[in-house]
Design an enzyme around this catalytic site. Structure first.
Site, PDB file in Angstrom:
ATOM      1  N   GLU A  34       0.832  -1.222   0.000  1.00 52.04           N
ATOM      2  CA  GLU A  34       0.000   0.000   0.000  1.00 52.04           C
ATOM      3  C   GLU A  34       0.856   1.258   0.000  1.00 52.04           C
ATOM      4  OE1 GLU A  34      -2.962   0.308  -0.749  1.00 52.04           O
ATOM      5  OE2 GLU A  34      -3.447  -1.805  -0.464  1.00 52.04           O
TER       6      GLU A  34
HETATM    7  C1  FAD Z   1       2.900  -9.886   0.195  1.00 48.89           C
HETATM    8  C2  FAD Z   1       2.663  -8.769  -0.750  1.00 48.89           C
HETATM    9  C3  FAD Z   1       1.363  -8.435  -1.104  1.00 48.89           C
HETATM   10  C4  FAD Z   1       1.123  -7.423  -2.037  1.00 48.89           C
HETATM   11  N1  FAD Z   1      -0.153  -7.165  -2.444  1.00 48.89           N
HETATM   12  C5  FAD Z   1      -0.358  -6.331  -3.507  1.00 48.89           C
HETATM   13  C6  FAD Z   1      -1.640  -6.205  -4.119  1.00 48.89           C
HETATM   14  O1  FAD Z   1      -2.624  -6.806  -3.676  1.00 48.89           O
HETATM   15  N2  FAD Z   1      -1.760  -5.429  -5.219  1.00 48.89           N
HETATM   16  C7  FAD Z   1      -0.695  -4.749  -5.756  1.00 48.89           C
HETATM   17  O2  FAD Z   1      -0.868  -4.084  -6.757  1.00 48.89           O
HETATM   18  N3  FAD Z   1       0.534  -4.827  -5.182  1.00 48.89           N
HETATM   19  C8  FAD Z   1       0.729  -5.604  -4.082  1.00 48.89           C
HETATM   20  N4  FAD Z   1       1.974  -5.707  -3.517  1.00 48.89           N
HETATM   21  C9  FAD Z   1       3.054  -4.902  -4.046  1.00 48.89           C
HETATM   22  C10 FAD Z   1       3.469  -3.791  -3.095  1.00 48.89           C
HETATM   23  O3  FAD Z   1       2.463  -2.829  -3.010  1.00 48.89           O
HETATM   24  C11 FAD Z   1       4.824  -3.235  -3.619  1.00 48.89           C
HETATM   25  O4  FAD Z   1       5.795  -4.215  -3.308  1.00 48.89           O
HETATM   26  C12 FAD Z   1       5.166  -1.900  -3.006  1.00 48.89           C
HETATM   27  O5  FAD Z   1       4.312  -0.919  -3.488  1.00 48.89           O
HETATM   28  C13 FAD Z   1       6.604  -1.471  -3.305  1.00 48.89           C
HETATM   29  O6  FAD Z   1       6.924  -1.635  -4.660  1.00 48.89           O
HETATM   30  P1  FAD Z   1       8.242  -2.444  -5.054  1.00 48.89           P
HETATM   31  O7  FAD Z   1       8.208  -3.743  -4.344  1.00 48.89           O
HETATM   32  O8  FAD Z   1       8.338  -2.499  -6.531  1.00 48.89           O
HETATM   33  O9  FAD Z   1       9.420  -1.610  -4.471  1.00 48.89           O
HETATM   34  P2  FAD Z   1      10.153  -0.365  -5.200  1.00 48.89           P
HETATM   35  O10 FAD Z   1       9.152   0.569  -5.723  1.00 48.89           O
HETATM   36  O11 FAD Z   1      11.175  -0.895  -6.125  1.00 48.89           O
HETATM   37  O12 FAD Z   1      10.852   0.326  -3.955  1.00 48.89           O
HETATM   38  C14 FAD Z   1      12.099  -0.146  -3.403  1.00 48.89           C
HETATM   39  C15 FAD Z   1      12.559   0.835  -2.328  1.00 48.89           C
HETATM   40  O13 FAD Z   1      12.803   2.118  -2.893  1.00 48.89           O
HETATM   41  C16 FAD Z   1      12.035   3.109  -2.260  1.00 48.89           C
HETATM   42  N5  FAD Z   1      11.584   4.079  -3.251  1.00 48.89           N
HETATM   43  C17 FAD Z   1      11.048   3.834  -4.463  1.00 48.89           C
HETATM   44  N6  FAD Z   1      10.748   4.987  -5.085  1.00 48.89           N
HETATM   45  C18 FAD Z   1      11.062   5.975  -4.245  1.00 48.89           C
HETATM   46  C19 FAD Z   1      10.977   7.400  -4.301  1.00 48.89           C
HETATM   47  N7  FAD Z   1      10.464   8.028  -5.346  1.00 48.89           N
HETATM   48  N8  FAD Z   1      11.403   8.105  -3.230  1.00 48.89           N
HETATM   49  C20 FAD Z   1      11.886   7.490  -2.143  1.00 48.89           C
HETATM   50  N9  FAD Z   1      12.010   6.153  -2.041  1.00 48.89           N
HETATM   51  C21 FAD Z   1      11.599   5.413  -3.076  1.00 48.89           C
HETATM   52  C22 FAD Z   1      10.882   2.372  -1.596  1.00 48.89           C
HETATM   53  O14 FAD Z   1      10.364   3.072  -0.477  1.00 48.89           O
HETATM   54  C23 FAD Z   1      11.534   1.063  -1.208  1.00 48.89           C
HETATM   55  O15 FAD Z   1      12.189   1.194   0.014  1.00 48.89           O
HETATM   56  C24 FAD Z   1       2.223  -6.701  -2.566  1.00 48.89           C
HETATM   57  C25 FAD Z   1       3.529  -7.017  -2.181  1.00 48.89           C
HETATM   58  C26 FAD Z   1       3.765  -8.052  -1.319  1.00 48.89           C
HETATM   59  C27 FAD Z   1       5.175  -8.409  -0.996  1.00 48.89           C
END
Ligand code: FAD
Length: 596
Positions: free
Chosen positions: A440
């Site tokens: 989220e």
């Molecule tokens: C168990 C689980 C359930 C999930 N359920 C859903 C779901 O139902 N539907 C759905 O759509 N998604 C879902 N997700 C996905 C989840 O919402 C994402 O993993 C999350 O939004 C982060 O995206 P990412 O993993 O690609 O990390 P990234 O976006 O790659 O981020 C990596 C790191 O970089 C930081 N970062 C990235 N961009 C910036 C910025 N501009 N400024 C500062 N810091 C930044 C982040 O804070 C983080 O620490 C789920 C994930 C898991 C693991």
């Protein structure tokens, strides 16, 4: 051992006693929900949590979900528990009666959510995401879609998902690639791959309604070119029963750290039929409706796990005999004293307790605003509620999940080596709670939302919805001799928050990286002040109740002690956050990338 008894007394305190004068008034639309009725609902919810969901928590963690021939099987007992949950009307608690909901106050709904999350976080996601989905459909979908889908989703007959994430984009949704091609009949054909989709596929409901972010062929690049679509797993027949398969398949389920009984799926959409929700290219606006509802609920997930972890730790600390009390033997007939006698164990237990009570109190305040946003008839009250919710949503999401995870870790520590061993059950809490800080929108992104959007919005109008009640409270109670130290503590932390707001606004205007560097500490500082305000109010109420000879003296004395602990041992973190904000970005950004 996972022990859990719903903290009903504290919940009743928050609902009936703490926030009566919070500026959101008494809402006529909710008058039918008398205190007795509210208490009866909470008691029934506690039974469901304790008797139905808790027994499946550890077995669900051990068994996990399985993908067999394209179908996801949830762990043993989940289907029966879901049927019971749905038939009991628990899916529809706070939804609009127009769609078959019971229209209960959010204040009650959020407490119920907390209990469900304490008992079984994995289970909570199945009805939780459906509820989030219905809020977006209700606000943005066509009447036809609403009439057709909402009754089934509100009742829990069909479940919902939110499909945002793709392999190459999580936070930065502007990069998403799933395509939606318009058809002559007004529908769209969606194709693309989504990952990490909670409840993306499972055996609990006969149909699953996906809310999918995708791009139209003429979409502008970035987030301004994203639209939202409703895509059912099975295309419904005219009689409302699930019909043919709609090209949504599950490629895999994720093997993950915790939350093992929640099916996290990789989904492929292959020319799947969908319908637009909201306007073309305005999908983020509609999805934010769902995400904001979910963000508060994810905060409550953190609190729920924190409470369960605390109770398990208390149970163990009273049972485990090790060492003798520094103030003299307490258990002369045993070989040692229970570890709860040791100050360091008390430190951990009291920290968890204060986090839980502080978050519950703040969550109760936000819930009152959610009710006022829906039902207030005075436009000024409604506006104030909307402002407060906008400001506090990132705080609730990030603060509660950070503290919930910290509590789960502390519970492992209270158990010592036994906490690290799976049989104890508490390491599950630490694994389960971890994801709430990530999904989220990561907690870092919540902090950026707070400083980048919420703090400056409408020349600080959102901030005023919080700052005004705090400063009025300080003014009104400054002269209270008994509570002067507490009020002064609140005043200092509040002063630090106000100063930090000015510093960030000033520095951030010249250099956005300064705001980015301060964001997480600023969110923590605001959360600490908000909890301090709630604890100070709680302490005054407890003092008056005790002075009035309350029959519930045990509860109010404990509330006073926990409030005092908060001011003595947790609020000082506000000074650290303030100093970190003041230090700025310099040392954080000093190293060249190559130096890492
Ligand atoms: C168990 C689980 C359930 C999930 N359920 C859903 C779901 O139902 N539907 C759905 O759509 N998604 C879902 N997700 C996905 C989840 O919402 C994402 O993993 C999350 O939004 C982060 O995206 P990412 O993993 O690609 O990390 P990234 O976006 O790659 O981020 C990596 C790191 O970089 C930081 N970062 C990235 N961009 C910036 C910025 N501009 N400024 C500062 N810091 C930044 C982040 O804070 C983080 O620490 C789920 C994930 C898991 C693991």
């Amino acid at each position: 051992m996972q022990v859990y008894e719903a903290p009903l007394r504290d919940m009743r305190f928050v609902i009936h006693e703490l926030h009566q004068d919070d500026g959101f008034g008494n809402l006529e639309a909710l008058e039918e929900f008398s205190p007795d009725l509210v208490d009866a609902v909470l008691e029934e919810a506690a039974k469901v949590a304790q008797e139905v969901l808790l027994p499946l928590n550890r077995s669900g963690d051990i068994e996990g979900c399985a993908l067999e021939n394209g179908v996801v099987r949830t762990p043993k007992g989940f289907k029966e528990a879901y049927d019971m949950f749905r038939d009991g009307g628990w899916c529809a608690l706070a939804s609009d009666p127009e769609w078959g909901g019971q229209g209960l106050p959010e204040a009650v709904n959020k407490m119920t959510e907390e209990m469900i999350c304490s008992a079984n976080l994995s289970f909570s996601l199945y009805p939780g995401l459906t509820h989030g989905g219905t809020t977006a459909i209700e606000a943005y979908a066509s009447d036809e879609l609403k009439q057709f889908y909402l009754p089934k989703m509100v009742s829990g007959e069909w479940s919902g998902t939110m499909c945002l994430t793709e392999p190459h984009c999580g936070t930065d949704l502007g990069m998403l690639r799933t395509k939606a091609v318009p058809q002559d009949d007004g529908s769209y054909k969606l194709s693309g791959a989504k990952i990490f989709i909670s409840a993306g596929e499972h055996d609990l409901t006969p149909n699953i309604i996906h809310l999918v972010l995708a791009r139209l062929p003429d979409a502008p690049a970035g987030v301004k070119g994203i639209s939202l679509f409703l895509v059912p797993k099975y295309l419904p027949k005219d009689d409302g029963t699930p019909g043919p398969s709609n090209g949504v398949s599950v490629a895999a389920i994720e093997h993950k750290m915790g939350l093992k009984a929640s099916a996290t799926c990789q989904l492929n959409f292959d020319e799947s039929t969908g319908w637009l929700v909201g306007k073309p290219h305005k999908g983020m606006e509609a999805m934010f409706k769902m995400m904001n509802t979910e963000r508060v609920s994810v905060g409550v997930q953190g609190l729920g796990v924190g409470e369960a972890a605390y109770q398990s730790a208390v149970w163990y600390a009273k049972d485990r005999l090790q060492g003798r009390s520094l103030s003299g033997v307490k258990n002369p007939n045993g070989p040692a004293d229970p570890i709860i006698v040791h100050p360091d164990v008390r430190r951990m237990l009291m920290t968890m307790r204060a986090y839980n009570e502080g978050c519950r109190a703040l969550g109760g305040w936000v819930s009152r605003a959610l009710d006022a946003e829906k039902h207030a008839t005075d436009p000024a009250v409604k506006q104030n509620a909307e402002d407060f919710i906008a400001l506090m949503t990132p705080v609730v999401k990030a603060l509660f999940t950070d503290l919930g995870h910290e509590s789960a870790n502390l519970a492992v520590q209270v158990y010592g080596g036994h906490g690290y061993i799976a049989e104890s059950g508490v390491e599950q809490y630490a694994r389960d709670a971890r994801i709430a800080m990530i999904y989220e929108g990561t907690n870092g992104i919540q902090a950026l939302d707070l400083v980048g959007r919420k703090m400056p919005a409408h020349m600080g109008r959102y901030l005023r919805s919080f700052f005004h009640p705090v400063s009025s409270f300080i003014e009104a109670n400054k002269a209270d001799a008994q509570f002067a130290p507490m009020i002064v503590g609140l005043e200092k932390a509040f002063g630090a928050l106000q100063l930090s707001t000015g510093t960030i606004a000033q520095k951030g205007m010249k250099d956005p990286e300064e705001a980015g560097a301060a964001a997480t500490d600023y969110l923590r500082l605001m959360g600490l002040v908000a909890m301090a305000y709630c604890f100070a109010k709680s302490a005054l109420i407890a003092r008056d109740k005790l002075a009035g000879g309350s029959e519930d003296a045990g509860f109010y004395k404990a509330k006073l002690a926990t409030a005092q602990f908060y001011f003595d041992r947790i609020l000082p973190q506000a000074t650290a956050a303030f100093l970190a904000i003041k230090a700025g970005k310099a040392s954080m950004m000093a190293l060249d990338e190559a130096a890492f």
